[in-house]
Design a protein around this motif. Structure first.
Motif, PDB file in Angstrom:
ATOM      1  N   LEU A  20      19.716 -22.574   3.394  1.00 16.27           N
ATOM      2  CA  LEU A  20      18.712 -21.549   3.108  1.00 16.27           C
ATOM      3  C   LEU A  20      18.044 -21.795   1.752  1.00 16.27           C
ATOM      4  N   LYS A  21      18.843 -22.068   0.748  1.00 16.76           N
ATOM      5  CA  LYS A  21      18.305 -22.311  -0.597  1.00 16.76           C
ATOM      6  C   LYS A  21      17.402 -23.538  -0.602  1.00 16.76           C
ATOM      7  N   ASN A  22      17.834 -24.607   0.065  1.00 15.30           N
ATOM      8  CA  ASN A  22      17.057 -25.847   0.093  1.00 15.30           C
ATOM      9  C   ASN A  22      15.743 -25.712   0.862  1.00 15.30           C
ATOM     10  N   HIS A  23      15.609 -24.671   1.664  1.00 12.11           N
ATOM     11  CA  HIS A  23      14.411 -24.511   2.483  1.00 12.11           C
ATOM     12  C   HIS A  23      13.598 -23.268   2.103  1.00 12.11           C
ATOM     13  N   GLY A  24      13.742 -22.827   0.849  1.00 13.64           N
ATOM     14  CA  GLY A  24      12.915 -21.736   0.351  1.00 13.64           C
ATOM     15  C   GLY A  24      13.274 -20.365   0.881  1.00 13.64           C
ATOM     16  N   LEU A  25      14.495 -20.242   1.423  1.00 13.57           N
ATOM     17  CA  LEU A  25      14.942 -18.970   1.995  1.00 13.57           C
ATOM     18  C   LEU A  25      16.251 -18.515   1.337  1.00 13.57           C
ATOM     19  N   ASP A  26      16.345 -18.703   0.043  1.00 14.16           N
ATOM     20  CA  ASP A  26      17.571 -18.382  -0.679  1.00 14.16           C
ATOM     21  C   ASP A  26      18.096 -17.005  -0.279  1.00 14.16           C
ATOM     22  N   TYR A  27      19.349 -16.974   0.158  1.00 14.31           N
ATOM     23  CA  TYR A  27      19.939 -15.745   0.675  1.00 14.31           C
ATOM     24  C   TYR A  27      19.970 -14.640  -0.371  1.00 14.31           C
ATOM     25  N   TYR A  28      20.262 -15.018  -1.624  1.00 18.14           N
ATOM     26  CA  TYR A  28      20.441 -14.020  -2.680  1.00 18.14           C
ATOM     27  C   TYR A  28      19.155 -13.699  -3.441  1.00 18.14           C
ATOM     28  N   GLU A  29      18.155 -14.579  -3.375  1.00 14.11           N
ATOM     29  CA  GLU A  29      16.928 -14.346  -4.121  1.00 14.11           C
ATOM     30  C   GLU A  29      15.723 -14.025  -3.238  1.00 14.11           C
ATOM     31  N   VAL A  30      15.784 -14.380  -1.956  1.00 12.32           N
ATOM     32  CA  VAL A  30      14.649 -14.140  -1.060  1.00 12.32           C
ATOM     33  C   VAL A  30      15.005 -13.153   0.051  1.00 12.32           C
ATOM     34  N   LEU A  31      16.028 -13.473   0.831  1.00 17.37           N
ATOM     35  CA  LEU A  31      16.336 -12.647   2.006  1.00 17.37           C
ATOM     36  C   LEU A  31      16.943 -11.289   1.651  1.00 17.37           C
ATOM     37  N   ARG A  32      18.051 -11.285   0.936  1.00 17.75           N
ATOM     38  CA  ARG A  32      18.729 -10.012   0.656  1.00 17.75           C
ATOM     39  C   ARG A  32      17.877  -9.054  -0.170  1.00 17.75           C
ATOM     40  N   PRO A  33      17.106  -9.515  -1.158  1.00 16.28           N
ATOM     41  CA  PRO A  33      16.250  -8.570  -1.880  1.00 16.28           C
ATOM     42  C   PRO A  33      15.225  -7.868  -0.980  1.00 16.28           C
ATOM     43  N   GLN A  34      14.895  -8.476   0.148  1.00 20.44           N
ATOM     44  CA  GLN A  34      13.982  -7.847   1.108  1.00 20.44           C
ATOM     45  C   GLN A  34      14.745  -7.090   2.191  1.00 20.44           C
ATOM     46  N   GLY A  35      16.080  -7.000   2.018  1.00 20.68           N
ATOM     47  CA  GLY A  35      16.907  -6.259   2.960  1.00 20.68           C
ATOM     48  C   GLY A  35      17.256  -7.024   4.221  1.00 20.68           C
ATOM     49  N   SER A  47      20.465 -30.014   5.737  1.00 15.84           N
ATOM     50  CA  SER A  47      20.964 -29.970   4.363  1.00 15.84           C
ATOM     51  C   SER A  47      22.421 -30.400   4.395  1.00 15.84           C
ATOM     52  N   GLU A  48      22.919 -30.852   3.244  1.00 14.96           N
ATOM     53  CA  GLU A  48      24.328 -31.236   3.154  1.00 14.96           C
ATOM     54  C   GLU A  48      25.031 -30.414   2.091  1.00 14.96           C
ATOM     55  N   TRP A  49      26.312 -30.185   2.350  1.00  9.03           N
ATOM     56  CA  TRP A  49      27.203 -29.482   1.421  1.00  9.03           C
ATOM     57  C   TRP A  49      28.470 -30.310   1.349  1.00  9.03           C
ATOM     58  N   ALA A  58      22.141 -28.057  10.140  1.00  9.01           N
ATOM     59  CA  ALA A  58      20.785 -28.133  10.673  1.00  9.01           C
ATOM     60  C   ALA A  58      20.418 -26.816  11.329  1.00  9.01           C
ATOM     61  N   LEU A  59      19.198 -26.383  11.089  1.00  4.91           N
ATOM     62  CA  LEU A  59      18.654 -25.248  11.821  1.00  4.91           C
ATOM     63  C   LEU A  59      18.245 -25.796  13.177  1.00  4.91           C
ATOM     64  N   GLU A  60      18.885 -25.297  14.208  1.00  7.84           N
ATOM     65  CA  GLU A  60      18.625 -25.801  15.562  1.00  7.84           C
ATOM     66  C   GLU A  60      17.437 -25.090  16.203  1.00  7.84           C
ATOM     67  N   THR A  61      17.442 -23.760  16.132  1.00 10.46           N
ATOM     68  CA  THR A  61      16.334 -22.977  16.683  1.00 10.46           C
ATOM     69  C   THR A  61      16.148 -21.712  15.847  1.00 10.46           C
ATOM     70  N   VAL A  62      14.944 -21.178  15.915  1.00  6.41           N
ATOM     71  CA  VAL A  62      14.664 -19.885  15.300  1.00  6.41           C
ATOM     72  C   VAL A  62      13.662 -19.162  16.191  1.00  6.41           C
ATOM     73  N   THR A  63      13.897 -17.871  16.395  1.00 10.89           N
ATOM     74  CA  THR A  63      12.992 -16.993  17.141  1.00 10.89           C
ATOM     75  C   THR A  63      12.759 -15.771  16.251  1.00 10.89           C
ATOM     76  N   PRO A  64      11.911 -14.858  16.652  1.00 11.31           N
ATOM     77  CA  PRO A  64      11.718 -13.648  15.834  1.00 11.31           C
ATOM     78  C   PRO A  64      12.987 -12.818  15.662  1.00 11.31           C
ATOM     79  N   THR A  65      13.992 -13.010  16.518  1.00 12.08           N
ATOM     80  CA  THR A  65      15.201 -12.190  16.439  1.00 12.08           C
ATOM     81  C   THR A  65      16.464 -12.961  16.089  1.00 12.08           C
TER      82      THR A  65
END
Length: 143
Positions: free
Chosen positions: A38-53, A4-6, A80-87
């Motif tokens: 996060l917003k561009n990839h369906g993981l909006d910090y304020y609408e998806v992640l934080r509401p789920q804690g 994503s770009e900003w 760019a998201l370089e890597t993601v693991t469960p943690t």
């Protein structure tokens, strides 16, 4: 990598007395770029992640400065998201030099732990659907 770009313009308040970008401000840009990613990839910090804690705790952050930036310069940050693991999630950042967009003025990396309720948690156990979205975003951007 899913990118994503900003974009922004360097403000005088972001510079030191010599009129050069103050190094600590770059981490604010990384944060803004990450929120955009996060917003561009369906993981909006304020609408998806934080509401789920779910929070992203910064474990490490670093930046390398290759070219100076001054007030009025356009900042084009690629995230760019370089890597993601469960943690963990790792993001990579590049700021293009305004005078020569093919040159990298600043680049950096941040590593984040997934935190839920104030404790580091495994997303595959606590929120598997969210981990799946992270992984999907990584696959979509794969070359």
């Amino acid at each position: 990598m899913a990118i994503s770009e900003w974009q922004s313009v360097v403000r005088w308040a972001e510079c030191d007395a010599a009129g050069i970008i103050y190094h600590a401000r770059v981490f604010d840009w990384f944060s803004e770029g990450r929120i955009t990613w996060l917003k561009n990839h369906g993981l909006d910090y304020y609408e998806v992640l934080r509401p789920q804690g779910i929070e992203l705790l910064v474990k490490s952050a670093n930046a390398a400065f290759h070219h100076t930036l001054h007030p009025g310069d356009t900042v084009r940050l690629s995230v760019a998201l370089e890597t993601v693991t469960p943690t963990r999630a790792v993001f990579h950042y590049r700021v293009a030099a305004p005078s020569a967009p093919e040159l990298v003025a600043i680049e950096g990396v941040t590593e984040h732990a997934f935190v839920i309720g104030g404790r580091a948690r495994r997303l595959d156990r606590a929120a598997p659907q969210i981990l799946e979205q992270w992984q999907r975003s990584l696959r979509v951007g794969a070359c």
